[in-house]
Write an enzyme that holds these catalytic residues in place. Structure first.
Site, short mmCIF file in Angstrom:
data_model
loop_
_atom_site.label_atom_id
_atom_site.label_comp_id
_atom_site.label_asym_id
_atom_site.label_seq_id
_atom_site.Cartn_x
_atom_site.Cartn_y
_atom_site.Cartn_z
N ASP A 118 -13.66 -2.19 -1.84
CA ASP A 118 -13.62 -2.89 -3.12
C ASP A 118 -12.75 -2.17 -4.15
O ASP A 118 -13.01 -2.25 -5.35
CB ASP A 118 -15.04 -3.13 -3.66
CG ASP A 118 -15.90 -3.78 -2.60
OD1 ASP A 118 -15.48 -4.81 -2.07
OD2 ASP A 118 -16.98 -3.24 -2.28
N LYS A 156 -7.81 -3.81 -2.70
CA LYS A 156 -6.77 -3.85 -1.67
C LYS A 156 -6.14 -5.23 -1.57
O LYS A 156 -4.92 -5.35 -1.48
CB LYS A 156 -7.36 -3.51 -0.29
CG LYS A 156 -7.80 -2.08 -0.12
CD LYS A 156 -8.41 -1.85 1.26
CE LYS A 156 -9.70 -2.60 1.48
NZ LYS A 156 -10.84 -2.19 0.66
N GLY A 157 -6.99 -6.27 -1.60
CA GLY A 157 -6.51 -7.64 -1.41
C GLY A 157 -5.42 -7.98 -2.40
O GLY A 157 -4.39 -8.56 -2.06
N GLY A 213 -14.56 -8.44 2.12
CA GLY A 213 -14.37 -9.57 1.22
C GLY A 213 -13.21 -9.24 0.33
O GLY A 213 -13.20 -8.18 -0.30
N HIS A 214 -12.19 -10.09 0.32
CA HIS A 214 -11.10 -9.81 -0.60
C HIS A 214 -10.89 -10.99 -1.53
O HIS A 214 -10.96 -12.14 -1.12
CB HIS A 214 -9.81 -9.38 0.07
CG HIS A 214 -9.61 -9.92 1.46
ND1 HIS A 214 -10.17 -9.30 2.56
CD2 HIS A 214 -8.93 -10.98 1.92
CE1 HIS A 214 -9.83 -9.99 3.64
NE2 HIS A 214 -9.09 -11.01 3.29
N THR A 247 -24.14 -5.76 5.66
CA THR A 247 -23.88 -7.11 5.15
C THR A 247 -24.58 -8.16 6.02
O THR A 247 -24.49 -9.34 5.75
CB THR A 247 -22.36 -7.40 5.13
OG1 THR A 247 -21.86 -7.26 6.46
CG2 THR A 247 -21.63 -6.44 4.20
N GLN A 256 -12.81 -2.45 3.98
CA GLN A 256 -13.76 -1.40 3.57
C GLN A 256 -12.99 -0.20 3.00
O GLN A 256 -11.87 -0.37 2.55
CB GLN A 256 -14.69 -0.99 4.72
CG GLN A 256 -15.69 -2.06 5.12
CD GLN A 256 -15.17 -3.02 6.17
OE1 GLN A 256 -14.51 -2.64 7.12
NE2 GLN A 256 -15.48 -4.29 6.01
N THR A 294 -18.87 -10.38 -0.52
CA THR A 294 -19.48 -10.92 0.69
C THR A 294 -20.97 -11.21 0.50
O THR A 294 -21.47 -12.23 0.94
CB THR A 294 -19.28 -9.93 1.86
OG1 THR A 294 -17.88 -9.75 2.02
CG2 THR A 294 -19.88 -10.45 3.16
N GLY A 332 -22.72 -10.71 -2.67
CA GLY A 332 -23.13 -10.98 -4.05
C GLY A 332 -23.99 -9.88 -4.65
O GLY A 332 -24.44 -9.98 -5.79
N ARG A 372 -22.75 -3.96 -7.31
CA ARG A 372 -22.21 -2.69 -6.81
C ARG A 372 -22.71 -1.55 -7.70
O ARG A 372 -22.79 -1.72 -8.91
CB ARG A 372 -20.68 -2.73 -6.84
CG ARG A 372 -20.09 -3.75 -5.88
CD ARG A 372 -18.57 -3.76 -5.96
NE ARG A 372 -18.01 -4.83 -5.14
CZ ARG A 372 -16.94 -5.54 -5.48
NH1 ARG A 372 -16.30 -5.31 -6.60
NH2 ARG A 372 -16.49 -6.49 -4.67
#
Ligand code: IMP
Ligand code: MG
Length: 423
Positions: free
Chosen positions: A12, A15-16, A39-40, A127, A223, A299, A301, A304
């Site tokens: 997180d 990266k995306g 998840g991105h 996850t 990741q 991914t 919800g 974090r």
């Protein structure tokens, strides 16, 4: 040119967004590990795309590949393809390729992940997507791979071979073993296999031939470095190797072909799931990072966990990955915090360390040692060049660059493509 991008923290890092930004210069964008645990979020043209499997390069002209080092849930993939189709982005076999050796995530893997996680006294916080159990089967040589899935006879034969063992395992874990040979599941997977058959390819061959012809290839990690199954904070890790070397192994490209390794570094740190996070904040500053940074897992919800920048962990990521340059993301989130702290080392058993201890239990006992820097109040999300950042924001970036010892090539101040500039 062959470039590898990985996350330097716990995932997180953004990266995306960086892959999306760079993808225009690449002919092929490939994923090499993980599955739909990733998840991105990519924001482009006023639209937000949240994906788990399809590489972040999907919006541009590049060909996107899913390598054999990944584990793939065909149902999730087809959902993503349909979602993109609806958004006017057709995902054809010319656009997407999936390696024939890619392990397929079966419904029983998801069931086993959930049963195991529920039974753990000290949870990992997976996850629950069946990632670990799909990798277990790869290593045990009990996997169903894409080549099996797309051929109904092979698929049924493979399932017949391994079903008794899976049923026994699920019963032993206290679950319902009928999921293994459930007719509806099987015929659904058979139809998914038929849909995906035209996409099956040899990823290593495509990439190596492409490199021979002078194409540019980008390997996109999922990741982050400290979730690596070998080098991460065991047992609080994912089930694949997330570091740069894994791109070579997972895609079947030799290390001599690597030109660049770009590390993505968030301006602070976050972690989803359990495991040590030495700089974790439970005060107002932590709430600020969480709320301003919208720190919820793409991914699951889940919220974090947030903390100040942890230099020892990033130094370790530099060693694990061999970064040639860095992209610093989410700098805008720090606006309004004063002072801003950087964890430059840890106190552990009366000694100051400047590098994380190799044992996870030791890391969990480390107390951060901070250096303080002055904050700023200017909104950074509208800043369009490095020179236009306020002085204290530049000071922060340059301090990090100096301490990490790797050039920061990009700085990002928001989710849109326009909100990233070169330093
Ligand atoms: P798994 O990968 O689902 O087995 O989960 C293992 C650990 O990795 C958990 O702490 C998850 O929260 C974490 N994890 C898995 N994928 C990601 C990701 O893409 N970003 C951040 N954390 C992740
Ligand atoms: Mg993510």
């Amino acid at each position: 040119m062959f470039t590898i991008i990985t996350g330097s923290q716990f995932g997180d890092e953004g990266k995306g967004k960086i892959v999306d930004l760079l993808a225009k210069d690449y002919d092929i964008v490939a994923r090499f590990q993980g599955g739909d645990n990733a998840g991105h979020t990519v924001k482009a043209g006023g639209k937000v795309y949240k994906l788990h499997l399809i590489p972040s390069g999907f919006l541009l002209d590049s060909r996107v590949l899913i390598g054999p080092g990944t584990v793939l849930n065909p149902e999730v993939l087809v959902e993503e393809m349909e979602m993109l189709e609806d958004a006017g982005i057709p995902v054809t076999p010319e656009k997407l390729g999936i390696d024939a050796k890619t392990s397929v995530i079966m419904p029983y893997h998801i069931e086993m992940d959930q049963l195991r996680e529920a039974a753990r006294s000290e949870k990992i916080g997976t996850t629950r997507r069946g990632i670990g159990y799909a990798y277990i089967d790869k290593v045990a040589r009990d996997e169903i791979c894409m080549a099996d899935l797309v051929d109904e006879n092979l698929f049924r034969a493979r399932l017949a071979e391994i079903s008794a063992q899976k049923e026994a395992a699920i019963s032993q874990m206290g679950g319902d073993p009928s999921i293994v040979l459930d007719d509806k599941n099987i015929s659904h997977y058979v139809s998914l296999g038929k849909m995906l058959a035209p996409y099956v390819t040899d990823v290593s061959l495509e990439i190596n031939r492409g490199l021979d012809e002078g194409l540019n290839v980008l390997a996109e990690g999922a990741q982050g470095s400290h979730l690596d199954v070998i080098h991460g904070t065991q047992k609080y890790v994912t089930s694949s190797s997330t570091i740069a070397g894994s791109a070579c192994a997972g895609l079947g490209v030799g290390p001599t072909r690597v030109d660049e390794v770009l590390g993505i570094v968030k301006a602070y740190i976050t972690r989803v799931g359990a495991g040590p996070l030495p700089t974790e904040l439970e005060d107002e500053a932590g709430k600020h990072l969480h709320d301003v940074g919208h720190e919820f897992g793409t991914t699951t919800g889940r919220s974090r966990r947030c903390g100040w920048f942890d230099l020892p962990l990033v130094k370790k990521a530099v060693y694990l990955n061999g970064y040639t340059s860095l992209a610093l993301t989410k700098l805008d989130v720090l606006t309004g915090l004063d002072p801003i702290k950087i964890c430059v080392g840890y106190m552990f058993e009366g000694k100051q360390l400047d590098y994380p201890p190799e044992s996870t239990s030791a890391l969990s006992k480390c107390i951060p040692v901070y250096e303080e820097l002055p904050g700023w109040n200017t909104d950074l999300t509208v800043v369009d060049s490095y020179e236009n950042l306020p002085k204290n924001a530049r000071l922060y970036v340059e301090k990090l660059e100096d301490k990490i010892g790797v050039p920061i090539k990009y700085v990002s101040v928001g989710p849109a493509r326009e909100q990233t500039f070169e330093k």
